[in-house]
Design an enzyme around this catalytic site. Structure first.
Site, PDB file in Angstrom:
ATOM      1  N   ASP A 149      -7.616  -8.909 -18.909  1.00  0.00           N
ATOM      2  CA  ASP A 149      -7.465 -10.061 -19.812  1.00  0.00           C
ATOM      3  C   ASP A 149      -5.990 -10.264 -20.128  1.00  0.00           C
ATOM      4  O   ASP A 149      -5.357  -9.424 -20.772  1.00  0.00           O
ATOM      5  CB  ASP A 149      -8.267  -9.792 -21.093  1.00  0.00           C
ATOM      6  CG  ASP A 149      -8.173 -10.923 -22.107  1.00  0.00           C
ATOM      7  OD1 ASP A 149      -7.465 -11.914 -21.844  1.00  0.00           O
ATOM      8  OD2 ASP A 149      -8.804 -10.801 -23.178  1.00  0.00           O
TER       9      ASP A 149
ATOM     10  N   HIS B  28       0.825  -1.211   0.000  1.00  0.00           N
ATOM     11  CA  HIS B  28       0.000   0.000   0.000  1.00  0.00           C
ATOM     12  C   HIS B  28       0.858   1.260   0.000  1.00  0.00           C
ATOM     13  O   HIS B  28       0.353   2.367  -0.211  1.00  0.00           O
ATOM     14  CB  HIS B  28      -0.901  -0.008   1.241  1.00  0.00           C
ATOM     15  CG  HIS B  28      -2.299   0.439   0.951  1.00  0.00           C
ATOM     16  ND1 HIS B  28      -2.573   1.570   0.214  1.00  0.00           N
ATOM     17  CD2 HIS B  28      -3.498  -0.076   1.288  1.00  0.00           C
ATOM     18  CE1 HIS B  28      -3.887   1.726   0.121  1.00  0.00           C
ATOM     19  NE2 HIS B  28      -4.471   0.732   0.756  1.00  0.00           N
TER      20      HIS B  28
END
Length: 445
Positions: free
Chosen positions: A382, A163
């Site tokens: 994808d 993070h």
């Protein structure tokens, strides 16, 4: 509950395809990165089989895909060069090309067994960070990936990202670049590595990241799905009062979040026997609000705004939705500009101090935190074998959180909540909630 056995096949470090030039070896993070916690967030994508092969033990496709993922990570790291480095302190990355870490694994079930009723406890089998040996060997890597095969030929890709250098918008930029490279596209989206150019870190904070109060009590995570028609019903319920006050319509996120917050507070009252004041923090993407910031800016460009409810009457659904929008408008109109100009660092530090004082003076207040990934095109990820059938993030650190994401059809909302176990048992039976939400339906539903 289904039983899963998982086996790690291989572990390896992946270095950037081209070395980071000497003048870029030290990367200074922004002030907002500096105060972000040094914890790993995760996201897992599940892909159904794209072949007719049904026995993974001799499925060459898994290892072909794995090789493509590894090669594309190597190329992507050259563009996101801080991710191949290691943190020196809360505001500095040593871009030393030590690389990312990649794990190949397999499980003994078909994908459909897991997706028929996803179980968050079983998600440990897909995350790189839950394996102690991986964490030891990864040697402080900021970017870890676990690639898992199912017996049907389906796969899961889990990435774990610190993070310190990325919020969900930065994660999306990384995913878009990495998946484009994996598919062989010649002009992938590239990151804007702004770092200290946006807001310089503060020397007096160099050794400090904000700590996360890791909940000691046991808490559970549950998934609730709101269909488009149920969201429309919720909107219709509050629209008239909302329009009267704000001359506009409530959003999908506002009505779903208001209902979840209301039901969480009702659950707390049921457990303790009395109502207590409550606060909701919502994370906002600053990229849309600060003109010089591009969408592809990598880092933490989020800030929370707060909504308060001191009395039970404040928790009427229409009241909550109106207060949410008013608080958002106030942030956009008066607070967003504190991130620009010479006074920005002091204004930000002042805001953090003010928030701390507020909660010291209001210890009885129950706080909930929400982040929304709605409208982020995560379902377009994808890598060359189609789009995911589901994506999910697992929260193992903090209770009282709400994460919202689009359903695969893009018109519903999937909510992931963490609550104290006792409260969760009551929450998932809340009649008002179950009128609009379905608890953990099949991914195929």
């Amino acid at each position: 509950m289904i039983e899963i056995k998982s086996e790690i096949v291989s572990r390896q470090t992946i270095k950037p395809s081209t070395p980071t030039p000497p003048h870029l070896k030290t990367f200074k993070l922004s002030l907002l990165d500096q105060i972000s916690p040094d914890i790993h967030g995760n996201m897992t994508f599940f892909y159904p089989s794209d072949s007719t092969t049904h026995s993974i033990s001799n499925d060459p496709y898994f290892f072909e895909k794995s090789k493509l993922l590894q090669d594309s990570i190597s190329k992507t790291l050259s563009l996101f060069y801080p991710l191949g480095g290691r943190l020196l302190d809360a505001a500095t990355v040593d871009c030393n090309d030590e690389g990312a870490f990649f794990v190949e694994a397999k499980v003994n079930i078909p994908l459909s067994h897991f997706l028929n009723q996803p179980d968050f406890i079983l998600m440990d089998h897909f995350l790189p960070t839950t394996d102690p040996t991986t964490m030891e060997l990864s040697n402080g890597a900021m970017f870890l990936v676990r690639f898992t095969s199912f017996t049907c030929g389906g796969v899961a890709i889990s990435l774990s990202l610190t993070h310190k250098v990325a919020d969900v918008s930065a994660l999306l930029t990384l995913l878009q670049c990495w998946s484009s490279v994996c598919r062989g596209l010649s002009d992938p989206i590239t990151p804007d590595l702004i770092g200290e150019k946006f807001l310089a870190p503060r020397d007096e904070l160099s050794a400090m990241s904000v700590s996360v109060n890791v909940a000691v009590e046991k808490f559970g995570q549950r998934r609730f799905v709101f269909s488009a028609s149920k969201i429309a019903e919720l909107k219709a319920k509050v629209d008239k009062e909302f329009q009267n006050v704000l001359q506009s319509h409530p959003s999908r996120v506002e009505v779903v979040l208001a209902l979840l917050w209301k039901c969480a507070v009702a659950t707390k009252k049921k457990k303790t026997g009395s109502f207590g004041p409550t606060a909701l923090f919502q994370a906002i993407n600053l990229r849309k609000r600060l003109s010089p910031l591009p969408e592809t800016a990598v880092g933490n460009f989020i800030w929370p705004f707060m909504v308060l409810a001191y009395e039970e009457k404040d928790l009427e659904l229409h009241e909550l939705v109106i207060q949410m929008r008013k608080s958002l408008n106030e942030f956009n109109n008066t607070k967003a500009n504190m991130f620009t100009g010479e006074g920005a660092p002091l204004a930000i530090m002042g805001a953090i101090k003010e928030r701390g004082e507020f909660f010291r003076n209001n210890k009885e207040m129950t706080v909930y935190k929400c982040s929304s990934w709605c409208k982020f095109p995560l379902y377009d990820t994808d890598f060359g074998w189609g789009k995911p059938i589901w994506h999910v993030s697992v929260n193992k650190l903090v209770s009282n959180t709400i994460a919202l994401a689009d359903t695969r059809s893009r018109d519903g909302i999937e909510a992931h909540l963490t609550l104290d176990e006792e409260e969760m048992a009551l929450f998932e039976q809340n009649e008002e909630l179950l009128k609009y939400a379905t608890l953990n339906p099949s991914i195929y539903a």
